[in-house]
Design an enzyme around this catalytic site. Structure first.
Site, PDB file in Angstrom:
ATOM      1  CE  LYS A  15      -2.172  -0.561   3.976  1.00 45.36           C
ATOM      2  NZ  LYS A  15      -1.640  -2.251   4.209  1.00 45.36           N
ATOM      3  NE  ARG A  90      -3.919  -1.529   9.869  1.00 40.69           N
ATOM      4  CZ  ARG A  90      -3.360  -0.922   8.999  1.00 40.69           C
ATOM      5  NH1 ARG A  90      -3.001   0.226   8.855  1.00 40.69           N
ATOM      6  NH2 ARG A  90      -1.367  -1.148   9.266  1.00 40.69           N
ATOM      7  NE  ARG A 129       7.149  -2.430   6.796  1.00 40.13           N
ATOM      8  CZ  ARG A 129       6.093  -2.369   6.793  1.00 40.13           C
ATOM      9  NH1 ARG A 129       5.085  -1.665   5.801  1.00 40.13           N
ATOM     10  NH2 ARG A 129       5.367  -2.809   7.769  1.00 40.13           N
ATOM     11  NE  ARG A 162       6.606   0.015  10.109  1.00 44.45           N
ATOM     12  CZ  ARG A 162       4.666   0.103   9.481  1.00 44.45           C
ATOM     13  NH1 ARG A 162       4.857   0.246   8.035  1.00 44.45           N
ATOM     14  NH2 ARG A 162       4.438  -0.211  10.437  1.00 44.45           N
ATOM     15  NE  ARG A 173       2.296  -4.391  11.841  1.00 42.97           N
ATOM     16  CZ  ARG A 173       2.971  -4.575  10.868  1.00 42.97           C
ATOM     17  NH1 ARG A 173       4.452  -5.444  10.590  1.00 42.97           N
ATOM     18  NH2 ARG A 173       3.024  -3.582   9.487  1.00 42.97           N
TER      19      ARG A 173
HETATM   20  P1  ADP Z   1       1.414  -1.422   7.315  1.00 41.92           P
HETATM   21  O1  ADP Z   1       2.039  -0.530   6.722  1.00 41.92           O
HETATM   22  O2  ADP Z   1       2.457  -2.445   7.903  1.00 41.92           O
HETATM   23  O3  ADP Z   1      -0.130  -1.751   6.576  1.00 41.92           O
HETATM   24  P2  ADP Z   1       0.893   0.962   9.250  1.00 41.92           P
HETATM   25  O4  ADP Z   1       2.479   1.934   8.897  1.00 41.92           O
HETATM   26  O5  ADP Z   1       0.034   0.802   8.476  1.00 41.92           O
HETATM   27  O6  ADP Z   1       1.709  -0.385   8.630  1.00 41.92           O
HETATM   28  O7  ADP Z   1       0.666   0.850  10.710  1.00 41.92           O
HETATM   29  C1  ADP Z   1       1.815   0.016  11.774  1.00 41.92           C
HETATM   30  C2  ADP Z   1       0.487   0.559  12.785  1.00 41.92           C
HETATM   31  O8  ADP Z   1       0.200   1.685  13.152  1.00 41.92           O
HETATM   32  C3  ADP Z   1      -0.299  -0.349  12.827  1.00 41.92           C
HETATM   33  O9  ADP Z   1       0.243  -1.726  13.195  1.00 41.92           O
HETATM   34  C4  ADP Z   1      -1.056  -0.075  14.117  1.00 41.92           C
HETATM   35  O10 ADP Z   1      -0.931  -0.545  15.484  1.00 41.92           O
HETATM   36  C5  ADP Z   1      -0.923   1.640  13.844  1.00 41.92           C
HETATM   37  N1  ADP Z   1      -2.892   2.158  13.386  1.00 41.92           N
HETATM   38  C6  ADP Z   1      -1.777   2.507  11.454  1.00 41.92           C
HETATM   39  N2  ADP Z   1      -3.147   2.867  10.890  1.00 41.92           N
HETATM   40  C7  ADP Z   1      -4.652   2.408  12.122  1.00 41.92           C
HETATM   41  C8  ADP Z   1      -5.320   2.717  12.043  1.00 41.92           C
HETATM   42  N3  ADP Z   1      -6.461   2.517  11.030  1.00 41.92           N
HETATM   43  N4  ADP Z   1      -6.350   2.445  12.865  1.00 41.92           N
HETATM   44  C9  ADP Z   1      -5.464   1.878  13.863  1.00 41.92           C
HETATM   45  N5  ADP Z   1      -4.896   1.269  14.807  1.00 41.92           N
HETATM   46  C10 ADP Z   1      -3.240   2.631  12.856  1.00 41.92           C
HETATM   47  P1  ADP Z   2       1.743  -1.704   2.904  1.00 41.25           P
HETATM   48  O1  ADP Z   2       2.105  -0.487   3.522  1.00 41.25           O
HETATM   49  O2  ADP Z   2       0.416  -2.035   2.283  1.00 41.25           O
HETATM   50  O3  ADP Z   2       2.623  -2.950   5.039  1.00 41.25           O
HETATM   51  P2  ADP Z   2       4.704  -0.842   1.725  1.00 41.25           P
HETATM   52  O4  ADP Z   2       4.295  -1.143   0.672  1.00 41.25           O
HETATM   53  O5  ADP Z   2       5.334  -0.833   3.306  1.00 41.25           O
HETATM   54  O6  ADP Z   2       3.370  -2.772   2.196  1.00 41.25           O
HETATM   55  O7  ADP Z   2       5.883  -3.345   1.274  1.00 41.25           O
HETATM   56  C1  ADP Z   2       5.993  -4.284   2.189  1.00 41.25           C
HETATM   57  C2  ADP Z   2       7.711  -4.409   1.749  1.00 41.25           C
HETATM   58  O8  ADP Z   2       7.336  -5.180   0.417  1.00 41.25           O
HETATM   59  C3  ADP Z   2       8.285  -3.156   1.505  1.00 41.25           C
HETATM   60  O9  ADP Z   2       9.795  -3.545   1.151  1.00 41.25           O
HETATM   61  C4  ADP Z   2       8.236  -3.075  -0.320  1.00 41.25           C
HETATM   62  O10 ADP Z   2       9.751  -2.817  -1.281  1.00 41.25           O
HETATM   63  C5  ADP Z   2       7.996  -4.747  -1.018  1.00 41.25           C
HETATM   64  N1  ADP Z   2       6.841  -5.031  -1.926  1.00 41.25           N
HETATM   65  C6  ADP Z   2       5.810  -3.499  -2.158  1.00 41.25           C
HETATM   66  N2  ADP Z   2       5.252  -3.941  -3.281  1.00 41.25           N
HETATM   67  C7  ADP Z   2       6.092  -5.009  -4.209  1.00 41.25           C
HETATM   68  C8  ADP Z   2       6.103  -5.527  -5.034  1.00 41.25           C
HETATM   69  N3  ADP Z   2       4.506  -6.539  -5.773  1.00 41.25           N
HETATM   70  N4  ADP Z   2       6.789  -6.648  -5.069  1.00 41.25           N
HETATM   71  C9  ADP Z   2       7.681  -6.987  -4.414  1.00 41.25           C
HETATM   72  N5  ADP Z   2       7.763  -6.304  -3.176  1.00 41.25           N
HETATM   73  C10 ADP Z   2       7.127  -5.429  -2.656  1.00 41.25           C
END
Ligand code: ADP
Ligand code: ADP
Length: 219
Positions: A15, A90, A129, A162, A173
């Protein structure tokens, strides 16, 4: 015309990666709830300290706090034309709150791309990541590596991993996603905004399919 797009998908689906690219292409504000929490944590605000207790164990920050934060963010001028939401909503309560916030201004969500990626792939993605602390750009040590290991291509900052990307927290998660966030897939399918995308494809292919889905929803 305003354009609100919600990127849906499990942690590690891509995302953030896609939002960074697409927000530029579509000239939309990128609103990432996780990034806002991390920024607050860096600045040691009360919100940041509260959020940390949930984030560190892979749990969701409570709905009331998260909704208030997003409402404030969407009220800023750069969201007048819309926004690309990444990581919010979420929970069903957050989704309903977002619908209410937008409808108050006669706005609505145009498209909800759901980036679908299976669990085994997510674990490998989050384990590798690396993020830039300065510009927020996201790399992967195997799938999207920087030119020099551990260094951001754009501003030469030292990349970090992270704390919530540790194996145990990742598992938690992903469980939380299935329990609390996945009901949103049906919610948006039923209201006709969902567009499912295979997130296991290469980053560029996912980007072009996302843009096509958004374009289709516009016509
Ligand atoms: P990822 O990119 O791996 O999906 P995020 O950066 O979006 O993770 O979120 C990291 C953490 O921040 C989540 O595990 C949660 O603790 C908190 N968080 C982010 N967005 C929300 C949300 N919409 N509602 C509740 N907690 C959230
Ligand atoms: P999210 O925000 O949904 O948690 P991220 O964009 O942070 O996901 O991506 C999670 C990890 O996967 C990062 O290290 C990113 O570089 C990698 N990644 C994202 N998209 C792809 C893809 N299409 N193929 C392989 N690796 C990817």
């Amino acid at each position: 015309m305003t354009k609100f797009i919600v990127l849906l998908g499990p942690p590690g689906a891509g995302k953030g990666t896609q939002a960074q690219i697409i927000s530029k292409t579509l000239d939309l504000a990128h609103v990432s709830s996780g990034d806002i929490f991390r920024e607050n944590l860096k600045n040691q605000t009360d919100l940041g300290k509260l959020a940390q207790t949930f984030m560190d164990r892979g749990a969701l920050v409570p709905d009331d706090v998260t909704i208030a934060m997003i409402q404030e963010r969407l009220g800023r001028p750069d969201c007048n034309n819309g926004a690309l939401l990444d990581g919010f909503p979420r929970t069903p309560t957050q989704a309903k709150a977002l619908d209410d916030m937008l409808s108050e201004n006669k706005q609505n969500i145009e498209c909800v791309p759901y980036i679908n990626v299976p669990g085994e792939v997510l674990v490998e993605r989050l384990g590798g990541r690396w993020t830039c602390p300065t510009c927020g750009f996201v790399y992967h040590e195997k799938f999207n590596p920087p030119i020099n290991a551990g260094i951001c291509d754009k501003d030469r900052s030292e990349l970090y991993q992270r704390v919530d990307d540790k194996a145990d927290t990742v598992k938690k998660r992903i469980d939380v996603y299935w329990e609390q966030t996945s009901p949103l897939i049906e919610y948006y399918r039923e209201n006709g905004t969902l567009a499912e995308i295979d997130g296991t494809q290469a980053i560029e292919i996912v980007t072009s399919q996302l843009l096509e889905a958004i374009q289709r929803s516009n016509s």
